[in-house]
Design an enzyme around this catalytic site. Structure first.
Site, PDB file in Angstrom:
ATOM      1  N   GLU A  16      -4.906   6.015  -4.387  1.00 35.48           N
ATOM      2  CA  GLU A  16      -4.087   6.230  -5.717  1.00 35.48           C
ATOM      3  C   GLU A  16      -4.881   5.053  -6.387  1.00 35.48           C
ATOM      4  O   GLU A  16      -4.519   4.310  -7.663  1.00 35.48           O
ATOM      5  CB  GLU A  16      -2.697   5.872  -4.952  1.00 35.48           C
ATOM      6  CG  GLU A  16      -1.600   5.332  -5.813  1.00 35.48           C
ATOM      7  CD  GLU A  16      -0.450   4.625  -5.801  1.00 35.48           C
ATOM      8  OE1 GLU A  16       0.132   5.055  -4.417  1.00 35.48           O
ATOM      9  OE2 GLU A  16       0.769   5.101  -6.211  1.00 35.48           O
ATOM     10  N   ASP A  40      -3.001   7.160  -0.389  1.00 38.70           N
ATOM     11  CA  ASP A  40      -2.692   6.338  -0.639  1.00 38.70           C
ATOM     12  C   ASP A  40      -1.503   5.397   0.311  1.00 38.70           C
ATOM     13  O   ASP A  40      -1.396   5.701   1.552  1.00 38.70           O
ATOM     14  CB  ASP A  40      -0.779   7.398  -1.054  1.00 38.70           C
ATOM     15  CG  ASP A  40       0.153   6.622  -1.478  1.00 38.70           C
ATOM     16  OD1 ASP A  40      -0.038   4.979  -1.522  1.00 38.70           O
ATOM     17  OD2 ASP A  40       1.142   7.413  -2.295  1.00 38.70           O
ATOM     18  N   ASP A  76       3.017   4.771   0.465  1.00 34.46           N
ATOM     19  CA  ASP A  76       3.767   5.676  -0.519  1.00 34.46           C
ATOM     20  C   ASP A  76       5.392   4.756  -0.486  1.00 34.46           C
ATOM     21  O   ASP A  76       5.537   5.634   1.265  1.00 34.46           O
ATOM     22  CB  ASP A  76       3.553   6.859   0.240  1.00 34.46           C
ATOM     23  CG  ASP A  76       3.682   7.725  -0.789  1.00 34.46           C
ATOM     24  OD1 ASP A  76       4.501   7.139  -2.090  1.00 34.46           O
ATOM     25  OD2 ASP A  76       5.449   8.499  -0.251  1.00 34.46           O
ATOM     26  N   THR A  88       5.500   2.151  -3.020  1.00 36.47           N
ATOM     27  CA  THR A  88       5.697   0.650  -3.084  1.00 36.47           C
ATOM     28  C   THR A  88       7.070  -0.087  -3.776  1.00 36.47           C
ATOM     29  O   THR A  88       6.940  -0.748  -3.053  1.00 36.47           O
ATOM     30  CB  THR A  88       5.234   0.782  -4.281  1.00 36.47           C
ATOM     31  OG1 THR A  88       3.217   1.436  -3.550  1.00 36.47           O
ATOM     32  CG2 THR A  88       4.206  -0.848  -4.403  1.00 36.47           C
TER      33      THR A  88
END
Ligand code: LIP
Length: 346
Positions: free
Chosen positions: A131, A151, A154, A156
């Protein structure tokens, strides 16, 4: 709980506690090290056998390789999780990406870097999609080569608010199929995992979908995103209204990867979301399928890993019922070329 205040309207960066200091975006600073490795060094057992370029030349992935990769994925997730946990209740430096609801922290970037380095040491020929690397400008490219899709955090937003649903999501694609996957709730220390063809697990215990077929008996998981355009808001309200009229309720954990695991372990029956990316979906897609669930695109067609949307359900019947009533929100795909994942039986 950390307080989140936007400290300067002219800057996209703020601190969750204490004083604000303007910093150059760490994404840009870290770019050179985060570029995917395409090295040809080959000192690892699995790389000698999985480098297929043409479908006819593709080497079959063995059980041993899957086990090796899954073990590495779990190790990486635990290592990353430790970092995420240690930063969880501390002050965070937050940078806005596309909107005030789309955030990145130093921890996202450091953890992605750390996980890439871990896999690069173990598997020097493997490639990467992440990401934060993508946010820094590296295009998403998925070939037949083994590619880790990551990620680092995941959820955030959850991380920024210290809301304890934050996942490290890791999947390995080989021949454009997800072969192993882990989704690790780093705060609650819960590990979901799957290897293609061998079932899905939560902390080592096998999990399966509920199997429900009737929407009246279904919990629905989805995200109502903030700050959408008026048309997208309308679509969201339409979808929520229609599902609230039919199902048992709507839930959202604030992380796509953990939302998907709720379907896999039979805690909820339907999940759908628009706008998510391949790093949000790769691990969950395998975990749900290995748990006996169905993964499609939101229109009820074949699931495209690059298609920016997912509809998952505990049965095909239920998935199609939901698909037929949804208003769609199309996004630019992660790659022009679709990547349709086959089921483990194909
Ligand atoms: C987020 C997801 C969240 C979804 C957002 C975003 P991030 O990932 O997990 O559930 O609604 O679109 O993709 O940015 O926190 O890794």
């Amino acid at each position: 709980m950390a307080t989140c205040e936007l400290l300067s309207s002219s800057s996209s960066q703020y601190s969750t506690m204490g004083k604000f200091s303007i910093q150059k975006s760490p994404v840009i600073d870290q770019l050179p090290e985060m570029v995917p490795s395409h090295s040809n060094v080959n000192n690892n057992v699995d790389d000698t056998t999985v480098t297929g370029k043409q479908p006819s030349e593709r080497v079959k992935v063995t059980e041993e390789q899957r086990l090796l990769w899954l073990g590495a994925a779990k190790e990486a997730a635990r290592m990353a999780g430790k970092e995420v946990r240690s930063a969880f209740y501390r002050e965070k430096t937050v940078t806005m990406k596309s909107s005030p609801a789309d955030l990145v922290t130093e921890t996202d970037q450091n953890v992605e870097k750390m996980v890439f380095s871990f896999f690069r040491r173990k598997f020097p020929t493997h490639r990467f999609i992440g990401e934060e690397t993508t946010a820094a400008g590296v295009p998403v490219e998925l070939t037949d080569d083994p590619t880790w899709i990551i990620d680092p955090i995941d959820g955030t937003n959850n991380f920024v608010h210290s809301f304890p649903f934050v996942a490290v999501a890791i999947a390995l694609s080989v021949n454009r199929e997800i072969e192993v996957a882990v989704t690790y709730n780093a705060i609650l220390d819960v590990m979901y995992s799957a290897a293609r063809g061998t079932g899905a697990f939560r902390d080592g215990k096998r999990i399966s979908v509920s199997g429900a077929t009737d929407i009246k008996e279904s919990l629905i998981v989805t995200t109502a995103k903030s700050l959408l355009t008026p048309q997208k808001m309308e679509n969201t309200f339409h979808n929520l209204r229609s599902l609230l009229e039919q199902g048992r309720g709507i839930r959202n954990l604030g992380t796509a990867a953990l939302n998907m695991c709720q379907i896999a372990e039979g805690a909820a029956e339907v999940y759908f979301e628009f706008g998510i990316h391949c790093w949000d979906m790769a691990s969950g897609a395998l975990i749900i399928r290995e748990a006996g669930g169905v993964v499609l695109d939101t229109a009820g067609g074949p699931f495209n890993l690059m298609g920016r949307c997912m509809l998952a359900a505990s049965s095909m019947e239920l998935a199609q019922t939901v698909a037929s009533g949804l208003r769609h929100d199309h996004k630019k795909p992660d790659t022009e070329e679709p990547v349709f994942l086959r089921s483990a039986k194909d």
